[in-house]
Write an enzyme that holds these catalytic residues in place. Structure first.
Site, mmCIF file in Angstrom:
data_model
loop_
_atom_site.group_PDB
_atom_site.id
_atom_site.type_symbol
_atom_site.label_atom_id
_atom_site.label_comp_id
_atom_site.label_asym_id
_atom_site.label_seq_id
_atom_site.Cartn_x
_atom_site.Cartn_y
_atom_site.Cartn_z
ATOM 1 N N ALA A 158 -5.120 2.292 -0.832
ATOM 2 C CA ALA A 158 -4.877 1.304 -2.109
ATOM 3 C C ALA A 158 -5.244 0.026 -1.862
ATOM 4 O O ALA A 158 -5.992 -0.452 -2.869
ATOM 5 C CB ALA A 158 -3.328 1.834 -2.462
ATOM 6 N N ASP A 159 -4.974 -0.680 -0.960
ATOM 7 C CA ASP A 159 -5.551 -1.926 -0.794
ATOM 8 C C ASP A 159 -6.827 -2.214 -0.671
ATOM 9 O O ASP A 159 -7.434 -3.019 -1.306
ATOM 10 C CB ASP A 159 -4.732 -2.620 0.467
ATOM 11 C CG ASP A 159 -3.496 -3.082 0.649
ATOM 12 O OD1 ASP A 159 -3.010 -3.436 -0.366
ATOM 13 O OD2 ASP A 159 -2.646 -3.089 1.792
ATOM 14 N N ARG A 160 -7.794 -1.260 -0.092
ATOM 15 C CA ARG A 160 -9.015 -1.419 -0.074
ATOM 16 C C ARG A 160 -9.649 -1.110 -1.329
ATOM 17 O O ARG A 160 -10.500 -1.590 -1.943
ATOM 18 C CB ARG A 160 -9.702 -0.608 1.240
ATOM 19 C CG ARG A 160 -9.077 -1.311 2.351
ATOM 20 C CD ARG A 160 -9.942 -0.494 3.894
ATOM 21 N NE ARG A 160 -9.334 -1.309 4.951
ATOM 22 C CZ ARG A 160 -9.909 -2.270 5.605
ATOM 23 N NH1 ARG A 160 -11.085 -2.926 5.112
ATOM 24 N NH2 ARG A 160 -9.438 -2.754 6.655
ATOM 25 N N ASP A 197 0.874 -1.301 -0.020
ATOM 26 C CA ASP A 197 -0.059 0.006 -0.035
ATOM 27 C C ASP A 197 0.892 1.305 -0.228
ATOM 28 O O ASP A 197 0.346 2.228 -0.669
ATOM 29 C CB ASP A 197 -1.055 0.080 1.031
ATOM 30 C CG ASP A 197 -2.168 1.039 1.201
ATOM 31 O OD1 ASP A 197 -3.123 0.650 0.763
ATOM 32 O OD2 ASP A 197 -1.520 2.180 1.607
#
Length: 400
Positions: A166-168, A138
């Site tokens: 970013a991950d989510r 991320d």
């Protein structure tokens, strides 16, 4: 039961991006089988916990799943994983493609076994580019997709958003792509491989706001949406705290000035009088607004904004948001009893369906909690399962 009832997801993901995507699918009713290594997903160890390997970050991205712990490096585990692939609708992985190939789990190999399989690979970078084999996290993607640069353009230091955005976001993009492939399979009867790259997904999102004059060739400016980059675009300090307000349209501004007894400003000060003028003078506009907001308390401003029909919210902390009157009224934060972890707070599924209501189907699992159950459903005998446990291919849930 949820709109995805009857869809089986094989979840070979770890950390955050992939597990968040598969949790959404599970909340929507899919049967999600999480496949972990004997060591377990590393995020099990993050945060305060009542028992080892059951940290809060893991529990908040792995509900609505069953869990099996297989050592995929052992040949004895291969019949089990292949049987699960054979019976799956979708396989989701964020293991790097080369590692999946080394495990004999590439799309090409698995598609021969199950031609209807949708193989969703959440990757760091488009696999046709020079970054294809690089690891992605991320923080790296926030920097590479210009998020950190945005803080600089807003007059501060390079920074990351203090959340794994970013991950989510890419996890949600993965859900979109998976569901699109499921719909297409209804027409074609065929599965396919889809790749969802973090880097390109986040660049697309951030630059959608900030391409600006770089949209044109030759460029008209250096890019950047001025309102988003104004150094005073932030929660406004009041006499006793902070308030978040967005005075945006002409109507907002006229009602705001009327409410504070300065209605003439909207017509006499050209910097406030139109949307175009406000955008051209956005730093001045936000700076002046900040000075005005400091003259009253948060509660006073929230009352003024509500009466003037100007969008506003309190600036919550991680603790105070749990007492937000709207979230309390809608039951967003609820308490559940976890079989091993006791009483827990749980967030509701934020999406509602009128005919196929959704809610978390089960709390986050212990490592290997459902291994024997899953393999029995897949057709393995008790002796087969015992043998896999004996040779280390299948790891049983640890006893307290």
């Amino acid at each position: 039961m949820g709109p995805l009832a009857g869809v089986r997801i094989l979840d070979l993901t770890t950390v955050l991006m992939g597990p968040y995507a598969t949790q959404i699918l599970g909340d929507f009713g899919a049967d999600v089988i999480k496949v972990e290594s004997p060591d377990g997903d590393v995020v099990r160890q993050i945060g305060p916990a009542r028992h080892p390997d059951m940290g809060p970050l893991f529990m908040n991205v792995n509900r609505s799943k069953r869990d099996i712990a297989l050592d995929l490096k052992r040949p004895e585990a291969r019949p089990a994983i292949l049987k699960l692939v054979e019976q799956a609708d979708v396989l989701v992985t964020n293991i790097r493609p080369r590692a999946m190939a080394r495990l004999g789990l590439s799309y090409e190999e698995l598609a021969e076994l199950n031609p209807r399989l949708i193989y969703a690979a959440l990757v760091g970078y488009d696999q046709t580019g020079p970054y294809a084999d690089r690891p992605a996290y991320d923080d790296l993607i926030q920097g590479g997709s210009c998020i950190a640069h945005g803080f600089v353009r807003a007059g501060g230091q390079p920074s990351y958003v203090p959340a794994a955005v970013a991950d989510r976001i890419v996890g949600m993009a993965g859900v979109n792509a998976i569901l699109a492939a499921v719909i297409e399979r209804m027409r074609s009867g065929q599965g396919q491989k889809i790749e969802i790259p973090m880097f390109e997904t986040m660049v697309s999102m951030i630059m959608g706001d900030h391409m600006g004059g770089l949209t044109f060739d030759p460029p008209l400016d250096q890019g950047g949406y001025a309102r988003h980059l104004s150094p005073d675009r932030r929660p406004y300090q009041t006499q006793d705290g902070y308030v978040c307000a967005l005075i945006y349209t002409d109507g907002h501004w006229q009602r705001f000035f009327d409410a504070i007894g300065r209605g003439e400003m909207f017509t006499t000060d050209d910097r406030f009088s139109s949307f175009t003028n406000r955008m051209a003078n956005i730093d001045f506009v936000y700076s002046e607004l900040g000075k005005i907001i400091r003259t009253k308390t948060t509660a006073e401003w929230l009352d003024i904004f509500e009466r003037a029909d100007v969008p506003a919210m309190p600036m919550h902390s991680y603790e105070s948001v749990m007492q937000d009157p709207h979230l309390v009224a809608t039951g967003f934060f609820d308490t559940i009893e976890h079989p091993s972890e006791g009483t827990l707070r749980q967030m509701a599924v934020p999406v509602s369906f009128s005919r196929t209501p959704v809610k978390p189907s089960r709390p986050a699992p212990r490592l290997g909690e459902h291994g024997a159950e899953i393999l029995a459903e897949a057709g393995f005998s008790d002796d087969d399962i015992a043998q896999m446990q004996q040779n280390g291919a299948l790891c049983a849930m640890k006893k307290d």
